[in-house]
Scaffold this motif. Structure first.
Motif, PDB file in Angstrom:
ATOM      1  N   LYS A 265       1.013  22.739 -49.686  1.00 23.52           N
ATOM      2  CA  LYS A 265      -0.240  21.949 -50.273  1.00 23.52           C
ATOM      3  C   LYS A 265      -0.780  21.096 -49.019  1.00 23.52           C
ATOM      4  N   ILE A 266      -1.994  21.571 -48.668  1.00 24.66           N
ATOM      5  CA  ILE A 266      -2.664  21.109 -47.596  1.00 24.66           C
ATOM      6  C   ILE A 266      -3.163  19.579 -48.131  1.00 24.66           C
ATOM      7  N   GLY A 267      -3.297  18.742 -47.003  1.00 34.39           N
ATOM      8  CA  GLY A 267      -3.665  17.431 -47.365  1.00 34.39           C
ATOM      9  C   GLY A 267      -2.661  16.519 -47.672  1.00 34.39           C
ATOM     10  N   THR A 268      -1.381  16.862 -47.791  1.00 32.70           N
ATOM     11  CA  THR A 268      -0.118  16.221 -47.604  1.00 32.70           C
ATOM     12  C   THR A 268       0.827  16.456 -46.706  1.00 32.70           C
ATOM     13  N   VAL A 269       1.919  15.786 -46.617  1.00 38.23           N
ATOM     14  CA  VAL A 269       2.911  16.186 -45.732  1.00 38.23           C
ATOM     15  C   VAL A 269       4.267  16.588 -46.617  1.00 38.23           C
ATOM     16  N   GLY A 270       3.973  17.387 -47.513  1.00 42.88           N
ATOM     17  CA  GLY A 270       5.054  17.836 -48.426  1.00 42.88           C
ATOM     18  C   GLY A 270       5.738  17.244 -49.104  1.00 42.88           C
ATOM     19  N   LYS A 271       7.068  18.167 -49.446  1.00 37.78           N
ATOM     20  CA  LYS A 271       8.135  17.268 -50.311  1.00 37.78           C
ATOM     21  C   LYS A 271       9.199  16.787 -49.393  1.00 37.78           C
ATOM     22  N   PRO A 272      10.109  15.981 -50.113  1.00 33.87           N
ATOM     23  CA  PRO A 272      11.172  15.673 -49.206  1.00 33.87           C
ATOM     24  C   PRO A 272      12.036  16.896 -48.936  1.00 33.87           C
ATOM     25  N   PHE A 273      12.772  17.010 -47.729  1.00 34.25           N
ATOM     26  CA  PHE A 273      13.475  18.082 -47.469  1.00 34.25           C
ATOM     27  C   PHE A 273      14.894  17.918 -47.909  1.00 34.25           C
ATOM     28  N   PRO A 274      16.038  18.812 -48.378  1.00 33.38           N
ATOM     29  CA  PRO A 274      17.030  18.656 -49.055  1.00 33.38           C
ATOM     30  C   PRO A 274      18.036  17.486 -48.612  1.00 33.38           C
ATOM     31  N   GLY A 275      18.288  16.749 -49.492  1.00 30.46           N
ATOM     32  CA  GLY A 275      19.145  15.484 -48.894  1.00 30.46           C
ATOM     33  C   GLY A 275      18.472  14.191 -48.826  1.00 30.46           C
ATOM     34  N   VAL A 276      17.164  14.240 -49.190  1.00 31.40           N
ATOM     35  CA  VAL A 276      16.273  13.146 -48.875  1.00 31.40           C
ATOM     36  C   VAL A 276      15.532  12.492 -50.415  1.00 31.40           C
ATOM     37  N   THR A 277      15.478  11.304 -50.360  1.00 37.96           N
ATOM     38  CA  THR A 277      14.861  10.649 -51.244  1.00 37.96           C
ATOM     39  C   THR A 277      13.695   9.799 -50.733  1.00 37.96           C
ATOM     40  N   ILE A 278      12.514   9.846 -51.354  1.00 39.20           N
ATOM     41  CA  ILE A 278      11.427   9.177 -50.815  1.00 39.20           C
ATOM     42  C   ILE A 278      10.884   8.221 -52.254  1.00 39.20           C
ATOM     43  N   GLY A 279      10.742   7.096 -51.727  1.00 40.94           N
ATOM     44  CA  GLY A 279      10.085   6.117 -52.747  1.00 40.94           C
ATOM     45  C   GLY A 279       8.969   5.451 -52.304  1.00 40.94           C
ATOM     46  N   ILE A 280       8.153   5.092 -53.293  1.00 43.27           N
ATOM     47  CA  ILE A 280       6.807   4.237 -53.043  1.00 43.27           C
ATOM     48  C   ILE A 280       7.085   2.731 -53.420  1.00 43.27           C
TER      49      ILE A 280
ATOM     50  N   ASP B  16       6.263  -1.198 -54.450  1.00 46.02           N
ATOM     51  CA  ASP B  16       5.177  -1.821 -55.026  1.00 46.02           C
ATOM     52  C   ASP B  16       3.840  -2.106 -54.250  1.00 46.02           C
ATOM     53  N   ASP B  17       4.331  -2.374 -52.915  1.00 49.51           N
ATOM     54  CA  ASP B  17       2.993  -2.456 -52.111  1.00 49.51           C
ATOM     55  C   ASP B  17       2.382  -1.414 -51.350  1.00 49.51           C
ATOM     56  N   GLY B  18       2.654  -0.044 -51.639  1.00 46.20           N
ATOM     57  CA  GLY B  18       2.613   1.261 -51.324  1.00 46.20           C
ATOM     58  C   GLY B  18       3.288   1.715 -50.117  1.00 46.20           C
ATOM     59  N   GLU B  19       4.138   0.861 -49.681  1.00 49.32           N
ATOM     60  CA  GLU B  19       5.020   1.287 -48.432  1.00 49.32           C
ATOM     61  C   GLU B  19       5.862   2.498 -48.811  1.00 49.32           C
ATOM     62  N   VAL B  20       6.172   3.564 -47.919  1.00 50.25           N
ATOM     63  CA  VAL B  20       6.797   4.539 -48.077  1.00 50.25           C
ATOM     64  C   VAL B  20       8.249   4.277 -47.587  1.00 50.25           C
ATOM     65  N   LEU B  21       9.266   4.400 -48.759  1.00 51.04           N
ATOM     66  CA  LEU B  21      10.741   4.269 -48.349  1.00 51.04           C
ATOM     67  C   LEU B  21      11.700   5.421 -48.345  1.00 51.04           C
ATOM     68  N   VAL B  22      12.504   5.356 -47.471  1.00 49.70           N
ATOM     69  CA  VAL B  22      13.365   6.683 -47.548  1.00 49.70           C
ATOM     70  C   VAL B  22      14.697   6.451 -47.624  1.00 49.70           C
ATOM     71  N   LYS B  23      15.645   7.334 -48.020  1.00 48.06           N
ATOM     72  CA  LYS B  23      16.985   7.373 -48.279  1.00 48.06           C
ATOM     73  C   LYS B  23      17.569   8.744 -47.796  1.00 48.06           C
ATOM     74  N   GLY B  24      18.798   8.929 -46.859  1.00 52.14           N
ATOM     75  CA  GLY B  24      19.396   9.983 -46.794  1.00 52.14           C
ATOM     76  C   GLY B  24      20.253  10.062 -45.584  1.00 52.14           C
ATOM     77  N   ARG B  25      21.018  11.062 -45.459  1.00 52.34           N
ATOM     78  CA  ARG B  25      21.922  10.996 -44.217  1.00 52.34           C
ATOM     79  C   ARG B  25      21.240  11.175 -43.022  1.00 52.34           C
ATOM     80  N   HIS B  26      19.994  11.559 -43.105  1.00 50.39           N
ATOM     81  CA  HIS B  26      19.129  11.592 -41.769  1.00 50.39           C
ATOM     82  C   HIS B  26      18.810  10.398 -41.103  1.00 50.39           C
ATOM     83  N   VAL B  27      18.814   9.232 -42.095  1.00 52.27           N
ATOM     84  CA  VAL B  27      18.413   8.018 -41.748  1.00 52.27           C
ATOM     85  C   VAL B  27      19.333   7.268 -40.526  1.00 52.27           C
ATOM     86  N   PHE B  28      18.607   6.673 -39.548  1.00 46.93           N
ATOM     87  CA  PHE B  28      19.674   6.287 -38.480  1.00 46.93           C
ATOM     88  C   PHE B  28      20.496   5.178 -38.723  1.00 46.93           C
ATOM     89  N   GLY B  29      21.680   5.010 -38.035  1.00 49.33           N
ATOM     90  CA  GLY B  29      22.599   3.586 -38.100  1.00 49.33           C
ATOM     91  C   GLY B  29      21.940   2.477 -37.858  1.00 49.33           C
TER      92      GLY B  29
END
Length: 597
Positions: free
Chosen positions: A392-407, A409-422
């Motif tokens: 879908k051109i104009g976007t950066v795609g969907k989360p890859f497997p194992g990832v949760t993305i949230g938005i 209240d202030d519009g900030e992009v939040l991320v969870k998953g085993r790929h997130v650093f310690g």
């Protein structure tokens, strides 16, 4: 808060580490070609067995040199085959790699070595050794310095010849997914770089789920080959390298980031990764060449057709008339562009900043589909990515497997998953500022999720400008549109606490050469051209195009063309070509003030 999750495809056992595939593939299929290295003008095959043997020999040399599990080893080099051997050898010896950009200053090197506690380092060139020795003058605990171009790998291999295989096996298998693999320092766009501590799990979980999910077709089809030229000190290229090793895609390297064309012709990759500026320069270069050959109208018609054809792919498919025009321009224009990349390139991944819809549609129409992804060093590179068959051109795609993305209240992009650093190395306070009590990583980017889970990045929280009238302005989308002009190198929108929005603009020295020849300005220098009415008119067209994309309150009212370019060498861009806004604001304060006088 709106969230979107994609289930895990591949689990990674606790005993696994990044070296497993290298050693296991060599046992199963030692004769399989997994890399190619350039020797003179030839691309020489490296089999799985040969690569494993070189990694093992260097790892034994590190063990013989007294390197212990968990020790940090710095690596300062351009992108090349030896970089990969050293990285995997460091992991095989149980140690931790600390990449350093080969363009780093002595002060930057000193900070990274001191902060990481590195006790040894590999450098590539004599100039790198000089930089490191200057930094080491005040770091007495440093033990070893090896130079690649001075035979360091052969020397280490000889020194480690007496280390038993059992010792290496114990070191290598003694590290699991929970162990630290690397400390990757951020590029420092807003201040001193912070060390992102990434585990074997962060990298391995990400690589295996990306390869098995969104981008599997790019890596798992027979005959696939990739050429890396972006800095391996950056997590983007580093993660793609891990993916390539994990999947057995034939991997090659070139340090020629600014002149990669000959190696594209020689190696003939099927896949590339790049940053938006690279794709912009390819387009602009083709446009300028066509204009210089008197074929500017043909190129513009071909470009418009490619874009229309790509847009039609997302809306039910092109009609007969468009198919005919596309087939004609494929013979006249598109085929030549593909041939310039070696003739086999069909896909690329772009990251680092926004590519822009126009360019993405153009390249897809030409036959080289560019998949945009998004992530940060703290997320082991990707968190979302477009995929074949669902781009879908104009976007950066969907989360890859194992990832949760949230938005938020202030519009900030939040991320969870085993790929997130310690966390940040030796900086608990900074870590607590970005990972909240619920485990969400706060990225600092602003974006939105559509109904299908595709992410669109709209800005950076710290870069949002607030004018004196209280209008919030996201500079990045306008900067991308301005920078798309072939004569423009960089653009930086300003206006924080100012009465209106303005911009600093620099010219592209390479593109100017053709323009000067075509416009009778052969002897003009950059200082002359920055005030040339014809150039200013060209820049105005780019600014007008950007202004049409925003409201009147967000439009650029004035701009200044600087009489010098801003670059990595001048200290104003990171190695991945992001603008260091605070440095530009400081160094060009008078120019900014002049826009409001």
């Amino acid at each position: 808060m709106r969230e979107y999750s994609v289930p895990v495809l591949v689990d990674v056992p606790a005993s696994a580490n990044l070296t497993d595939t290298v050693f296991q593939r060599a046992e199963r299929e030692p004769g399989t070609v997994c890399l190619r290295r350039k020797v003179g003008d030839d691309w020489v095959a490296v089999t799985a067995g040969e690569f494993r043997d070189q990694v093992a020999a260097v790892a034994k040399g590190l063990i013989a040199a007294g390197i212990e599990p968990g020790d940090r080893i710095a690596l300062m080099s351009r992108t090349r085959y030896e970089w990969t051997v050293i990285d995997y050898a460091i992991w095989a010896a149980g140690a931790v790699s600390v990449p350093i950009y080969e363009t780093s200053s002595a002060d930057q090197v000193k900070w990274i070595v001191a902060n990481s506690g590195a006790e040894a380092a590999f450098v590539e060139l004599e100039s790198h050794e000089e930089t490191l020795r200057e930094a080491l003058a005040e770091l007495p605990g440093f033990k070893h310095l090896w130079r690649i171009d001075d035979g360091a790998l052969d020397g280490l291999s000889a020194d480690g010849a007496e280390v038993p295989d059992e010792t290496l096996t114990g070191r290598r298998t003694g590290r699991g997914i929970a162990d630290l693999a690397t400390i990757v320092y951020t590029s420092g766009t807003t201040g001193r770089p912070k060390g992102c501590a990434l585990s074997h799990d962060n990298l391995l979980f990400t690589a295996r789920n990306v390869a098995a999910g969104p981008l599997d077709q790019l890596f798992t089809v027979d005959g696939r080959a990739a050429l890396l030229f972006l800095p391996l000190a950056h997590v983007f290229a580093r993660m793609i390298q891990v993916v390539l090793v994990e999947t057995g895609t034939v991997l090659a390297h070139t340090p020629n980031m600014k002149n990669v064309a000959p190696d594209l012709q020689g190696f003939r990759p099927t896949f590339l990764l790049g940053v938006p500026r690279m794709f912009e320069k390819v387009y602009n270069g083709a446009e300028q060449k066509a204009a210089g050959d008197g074929k500017g109208k043909i190129f513009h018609a071909a470009a418009a057709t490619a874009i229309a054809w790509s847009r039609a792919q997302s809306a039910g498919g092109p009609g007969l008339g468009l198919k005919v025009k596309h087939a004609l321009f494929d013979k006249l224009v598109y085929g030549k562009l593909r041939a310039a990349t070696g003739g086999r390139l069909s896909a690329a991944v772009s990251g680092g900043s926004a590519l822009g819809e126009r360019l993405a549609h153009f390249f897809r129409g030409v036959g080289i589909e560019v998949f945009e992804g998004w992530g940060l060093t703290e997320t082991s590179a990707p968190s979302a990515v477009n995929m074949p068959g669902a781009n879908k051109i104009g976007t950066v795609g969907k989360p890859f497997p194992g990832v949760t993305i949230g938005i938020g209240d202030d519009g900030e992009v939040l991320v969870k998953g085993r790929h997130v650093f310690g966390g940040y190395w030796e900086d608990e306070k900074a870590t607590a500022e970005v990972i909240d009590a619920d485990g969400w990583f706060h990225t600092g980017d602003v974006g939105e999720l559509d109904k299908d889970g595709y992410l669109r990045i709209t800005g950076r929280k710290k870069e949002i400008l607030v004018t004196a009238a209280g209008k919030n302005v996201a500079p990045a989308p306008m900067e991308d549109l301005i920078r798309a002009h072939p004569l423009i190198s960089q653009a930086m929108v300003v206006g924080d606490d100012r009465p209106y929005v303005a911009a600093l603009i620099t010219l592209d020295p390479e593109a100017l050469e053709q323009w000067k020849a075509a416009n009778g300005r052969a002897g003009a220098g950059l200082a002359d051209l920055s005030a040339d009415p014809a150039i200013l008119a060209e820049v105005q067209t780019a600014v007008d195009r950007a202004n049409r994309s925003v409201s009147k309150a967000e439009q650029i009212k004035r701009f200044v063309v600087l009489d010098s370019d801003i670059s990595e060498e001048s200290g104003h861009l990171t190695p991945t070509l992001k603008v260091k806004r605070n440095i530009v604001m400081r160094d060009f304060a008078k120019h900014i003030d002049s826009l409001y006088n």
